[in-house]
Design an enzyme around this catalytic site. Structure first.
Site, PDB file in Angstrom:
ATOM      1  N   GLY A 149      42.708  19.309  28.130  1.00 31.25           N
ATOM      2  CA  GLY A 149      41.842  20.024  27.213  1.00 31.25           C
ATOM      3  C   GLY A 149      40.408  19.538  27.318  1.00 31.25           C
ATOM      4  N   CYS A 150      39.474  20.375  26.874  1.00 29.87           N
ATOM      5  CA  CYS A 150      38.057  20.055  27.026  1.00 29.87           C
ATOM      6  C   CYS A 150      37.630  18.907  26.113  1.00 29.87           C
ATOM      7  CB  CYS A 150      37.210  21.296  26.786  1.00 29.87           C
ATOM      8  SG  CYS A 150      37.584  22.180  25.258  1.00 29.87           S
TER       9      CYS A 150
END
Length: 346
Positions: A149-150
């Protein structure tokens, strides 16, 4: 040549993959799928691709995609990568999932946080977490990659040197993160309209954001002990970028100079992680359009806490750029291939 297909090519992450891969001489883009825009030229949907990309979007034909491709990028919401990865596995093809379907090793935790049944537990066990700075050797041999995930990427890179050394108290970690609106995806949503976000700044997912268990899973692996964090994301009125400010209590006896030196040593050979000189602090504009993560770090002797500021472009190191970095490793290429860029300024 590497034959590539992108499932979900017209979302922000998908079209960023097209931009990164479309001009590479070692890559053939076989299939760009889009349920919404099938039959339309992708360069007409995204005029920044004109003159470089000539490809028609198509409906997903899973049999054809898995036959033609060496590697498939899945840029779809959670739950949709499971049947694609299963079919690709049957055909001996590689998959990089940019969603959440293979990030959490415990299917029950995934189902609790994402409210979707996990139907491929065997593939979940086999999937490799795609943070190259953490475990690039496993990525090289993987067939299924869970692209991180970012928010998670910004936080893990900010904490990894300290967690591996045991220099912070694991359950003292507070992560305060800000993201541009592209992190919410391209689908219409009233909360992301210009008039809703312009000149405003808000927290969301407070105490229950879905990236929380992913962060805790990796920090626990890094520290070798159960780790729980406080994580609060915020939405800011810009298109790209993540800035995470991370606070943690330091175990005794470490100075600001020692902590900064630890970061410099840990990332000295990492092509995409840049530790700024002491006293300098990163900003999102410096990494815009790049696969870089910039870190600033100091130690507050008054409070006994380390303060780390980590910035990435959420669509690059936080998504498409990191996925291409993983692809490069999986095919025995230099992981910087197609990713060496200087940030856009101003």
């Amino acid at each position: 040549m590497i034959h590539v297909s992108i499932i979900g090519a017209t979302g922000y992450t998908g079209v960023e993959l097209v931009r990164l891969l479309g001009l590479r001489e070692d890559v053939v883009l076989d299939h760009l799928t889009s349920r919404t825009y099938a039959g339309q030229k992708i360069q007409h949907l995204f005029p920044h691709l004109l003159g470089n990309i000539d490809h028609t979007c198509e409906e997903l034909d899973l049999e054809q995609v898995t036959t033609d491709s060496d590697i498939i990028f899945v840029a779809l919401p959670h739950g949709h990568a499971l049947p694609i990865a299963k079919k690709a596995k049957e055909k001996g093809k590689k998959v990089i999932d940019l969603g959440a379907d293979f990030r959490l090793k415990d299917a029950a935790v995934y189902e609790e946080w994402y409210k979707v049944a996990h139907t491929e537990p065997e593939l979940l066990e086999e999937a490799v977490y795609g943070l190259p700075e953490w475990d690039r050797d496993a990525i090289k041999d993987a067939t299924v990659i869970a692209n991180p995930g970012c928010f998670v990427t910004s936080i893990l890179l900010g904490l990894m040197p300290l967690m591996k050394k045991g220099w912070v108290v694991p359950n003292s970690i507070v992560c305060d993160s800000k993201s541009g609106t592209s992190g919410a995806g391209r689908a219409g949503n009233v909360a992301n309209l210009f008039t809703e976000v312009e000149s405003s700044f808000k927290a969301y997912g407070v105490a229950h954001h879905r990236h929380t268990p992913e962060i805790e899973q990796l920090l626990t692996q890094m520290a070798g002990t159960d780790t729980m964090i406080q994580f609060t994301p915020h939405l800011v009125p810009m298109s790209r970028g993540i800035l995470s400010t991370i606070y943690a209590t330091v175990t005794g006896g470490h100075t600001a100079e020692e902590i900064h030196a630890l970061f410099e040593e840990a990332y000295a050979d990492e092509p995409f992680v840049q530790v700024l000189p002491a006293g300098m602090w990163p900003m999102t504009k410096s990494v815009k359009g790049t696969n870089n993560c910039q870190l600033g770090v100091t130690y507050d002797e008054r409070t006994g806490r380390v303060i780390i500021v980590s910035v990435i472009d959420n669509l690059m190191k936080g998504a498409a750029g990191q996925a291409v970095q993983n692809m490069n490793l999986m095919f025995g290429l230099a992981e910087t291939t197609g990713l060496q860029m200087i940030g856009l300024f101003p």
